[in-house]
Design a protein around this motif. Structure first.
Motif, PDB file in Angstrom:
ATOM      1  N   PRO A   6      28.351  65.217  29.800  1.00 30.49           N
ATOM      2  CA  PRO A   6      27.169  64.804  29.043  1.00 30.49           C
ATOM      3  C   PRO A   6      26.400  63.699  29.776  1.00 30.49           C
ATOM      4  CG  PRO A   6      29.119  63.813  28.118  1.00 30.49           C
ATOM      5  CD  PRO A   6      29.583  64.738  29.209  1.00 30.49           C
ATOM      6  N   PHE A   7      25.186  63.503  29.354  1.00 31.99           N
ATOM      7  CA  PHE A   7      24.358  62.430  29.886  1.00 31.99           C
ATOM      8  C   PHE A   7      23.776  61.682  28.700  1.00 31.99           C
ATOM      9  CE2 PHE A   7      20.537  60.514  31.619  1.00 31.99           C
ATOM     10  CZ  PHE A   7      21.042  59.929  32.772  1.00 31.99           C
ATOM     11  N   LEU A   8      23.785  60.386  28.766  1.00 30.18           N
ATOM     12  CA  LEU A   8      23.281  59.541  27.679  1.00 30.18           C
ATOM     13  C   LEU A   8      21.831  59.186  27.962  1.00 30.18           C
ATOM     14  CD1 LEU A   8      23.727  57.777  25.170  1.00 30.18           C
ATOM     15  CD2 LEU A   8      24.620  56.016  26.680  1.00 30.18           C
ATOM     16  N   ASP A   9      20.952  59.486  27.024  1.00 26.33           N
ATOM     17  CA  ASP A   9      19.537  59.149  27.129  1.00 26.33           C
ATOM     18  C   ASP A   9      19.050  58.837  25.717  1.00 26.33           C
ATOM     19  OD1 ASP A   9      16.964  58.759  27.980  1.00 26.33           O
ATOM     20  OD2 ASP A   9      16.572  60.866  28.449  1.00 26.33           O
ATOM     21  N   GLN A  10      19.110  57.567  25.343  1.00 28.43           N
ATOM     22  CA  GLN A  10      18.859  57.153  23.964  1.00 28.43           C
ATOM     23  C   GLN A  10      17.783  56.067  23.921  1.00 28.43           C
ATOM     24  OE1 GLN A  10      20.299  58.060  20.874  1.00 28.43           O
ATOM     25  NE2 GLN A  10      18.686  56.743  20.094  1.00 28.43           N
ATOM     26  N   PRO A  18      19.038  47.347  16.990  1.00 23.29           N
ATOM     27  CA  PRO A  18      19.096  48.029  18.289  1.00 23.29           C
ATOM     28  C   PRO A  18      20.500  48.099  18.875  1.00 23.29           C
ATOM     29  CG  PRO A  18      18.029  45.888  18.498  1.00 23.29           C
ATOM     30  CD  PRO A  18      18.220  46.143  17.035  1.00 23.29           C
ATOM     31  N   THR A  19      21.314  47.068  18.672  1.00 21.64           N
ATOM     32  CA  THR A  19      22.663  47.106  19.248  1.00 21.64           C
ATOM     33  C   THR A  19      23.530  48.147  18.543  1.00 21.64           C
ATOM     34  OG1 THR A  19      23.357  45.241  17.871  1.00 21.64           O
ATOM     35  CG2 THR A  19      22.631  44.737  20.109  1.00 21.64           C
ATOM     36  N   SER A  20      23.344  48.319  17.245  1.00 19.03           N
ATOM     37  CA  SER A  20      24.097  49.357  16.527  1.00 19.03           C
ATOM     38  C   SER A  20      23.705  50.745  17.017  1.00 19.03           C
ATOM     39  CB  SER A  20      23.849  49.257  15.020  1.00 19.03           C
ATOM     40  OG  SER A  20      24.405  48.085  14.511  1.00 19.03           O
ATOM     41  N   THR A  21      22.405  50.943  17.227  1.00 19.49           N
ATOM     42  CA  THR A  21      21.925  52.224  17.755  1.00 19.49           C
ATOM     43  C   THR A  21      22.552  52.500  19.115  1.00 19.49           C
ATOM     44  OG1 THR A  21      19.823  52.018  16.586  1.00 19.49           O
ATOM     45  CG2 THR A  21      19.862  53.493  18.488  1.00 19.49           C
ATOM     46  N   ALA A  22      22.566  51.492  19.975  1.00 17.33           N
ATOM     47  CA  ALA A  22      23.125  51.654  21.319  1.00 17.33           C
ATOM     48  C   ALA A  22      24.632  51.901  21.282  1.00 17.33           C
ATOM     49  CB  ALA A  22      22.814  50.425  22.166  1.00 17.33           C
ATOM     50  N   ARG A  23      25.353  51.140  20.450  1.00 19.38           N
ATOM     51  CA  ARG A  23      26.807  51.348  20.357  1.00 19.38           C
ATOM     52  C   ARG A  23      27.125  52.727  19.820  1.00 19.38           C
ATOM     53  NH1 ARG A  23      26.931  45.975  18.315  1.00 19.38           N
ATOM     54  NH2 ARG A  23      27.039  46.869  16.237  1.00 19.38           N
ATOM     55  N   VAL A  56      21.850  45.589  25.861  1.00 22.46           N
ATOM     56  CA  VAL A  56      20.712  45.912  24.999  1.00 22.46           C
ATOM     57  C   VAL A  56      20.110  44.637  24.410  1.00 22.46           C
ATOM     58  CG1 VAL A  56      20.080  47.011  22.808  1.00 22.46           C
ATOM     59  CG2 VAL A  56      21.414  48.261  24.507  1.00 22.46           C
ATOM     60  N   THR A  57      20.959  43.713  23.988  1.00 20.32           N
ATOM     61  CA  THR A  57      20.452  42.438  23.467  1.00 20.32           C
ATOM     62  C   THR A  57      19.588  41.738  24.508  1.00 20.32           C
ATOM     63  OG1 THR A  57      22.334  42.168  21.985  1.00 20.32           O
ATOM     64  CG2 THR A  57      21.128  40.172  22.583  1.00 20.32           C
ATOM     65  N   PRO A  66       9.382  49.217  25.891  1.00 19.86           N
ATOM     66  CA  PRO A  66      10.406  50.023  25.225  1.00 19.86           C
ATOM     67  C   PRO A  66      11.738  49.937  25.969  1.00 19.86           C
ATOM     68  CG  PRO A  66       8.914  51.432  26.439  1.00 19.86           C
ATOM     69  CD  PRO A  66       8.358  50.036  26.528  1.00 19.86           C
ATOM     70  N   ALA A  67      12.800  50.173  25.255  1.00 17.61           N
ATOM     71  CA  ALA A  67      14.141  50.146  25.851  1.00 17.61           C
ATOM     72  C   ALA A  67      14.769  51.529  25.708  1.00 17.61           C
ATOM     73  CB  ALA A  67      15.006  49.102  25.178  1.00 17.61           C
ATOM     74  N   THR A  68      15.434  51.964  26.766  1.00 17.50           N
ATOM     75  CA  THR A  68      16.147  53.238  26.758  1.00 17.50           C
ATOM     76  C   THR A  68      17.501  53.028  27.405  1.00 17.50           C
ATOM     77  OG1 THR A  68      14.077  54.461  26.970  1.00 17.50           O
ATOM     78  CG2 THR A  68      16.096  55.654  27.479  1.00 17.50           C
ATOM     79  N   LEU A  69      18.514  53.537  26.765  1.00 17.85           N
ATOM     80  CA  LEU A  69      19.874  53.455  27.282  1.00 17.85           C
ATOM     81  C   LEU A  69      20.190  54.788  27.957  1.00 17.85           C
ATOM     82  CD1 LEU A  69      22.530  51.849  27.375  1.00 17.85           C
ATOM     83  CD2 LEU A  69      23.100  52.881  25.168  1.00 17.85           C
ATOM     84  N   ARG A  70      20.518  54.729  29.245  1.00 17.54           N
ATOM     85  CA  ARG A  70      20.814  55.954  29.999  1.00 17.54           C
ATOM     86  C   ARG A  70      22.131  55.794  30.740  1.00 17.54           C
ATOM     87  NH1 ARG A  70      14.854  56.134  31.824  1.00 17.54           N
ATOM     88  NH2 ARG A  70      14.013  57.504  30.227  1.00 17.54           N
TER      89      ARG A  70
END
Length: 81
Positions: A6-10, A18-23, A56-57, A66-70
């Motif tokens: 898988p690849f993470l792109d959130q 935002p930290t809950s979304t990222a976790r 993320v914090t 914008p912030a994106t976690l990949r």
């Protein structure tokens, strides 16, 4: 047959939690990643989630955009030398 890695792109919201979304996205990514290949050290899950929350914090605190976690299971690095 082994499922594809898988690849993470959130997208990460700047308001709310935002930290809950990222976790949550990271936890889901890692759950799917174990189907492709079991982790070498599953006891590191909490440490990984803490690092993601800190990153993320910092991204939210020190940027305006914008912030994106990949992420993925491999890390690619480039060194200019």
């Amino acid at each position: 047959m082994v499922p594809p890695a898988p690849f993470l792109d959130q997208s990460v919201p700047r308001t709310g939690e935002p930290t809950s979304t990222a976790r949550d996205a990271t936890r889901d990514f890692l759950r799917h990643a174990t189907l492709a290949r079991p982790p070498a050290r599953p006891e590191y899950l909490d440490a990984v989630l803490l690092i993601v929350a800190e990153l993320v914090t910092n991204a939210i605190r020190h940027t305006n955009g914008p912030a994106t976690l990949r992420g993925g299971r491999t890390i690619h690095a480039h060194a200019p030398w």
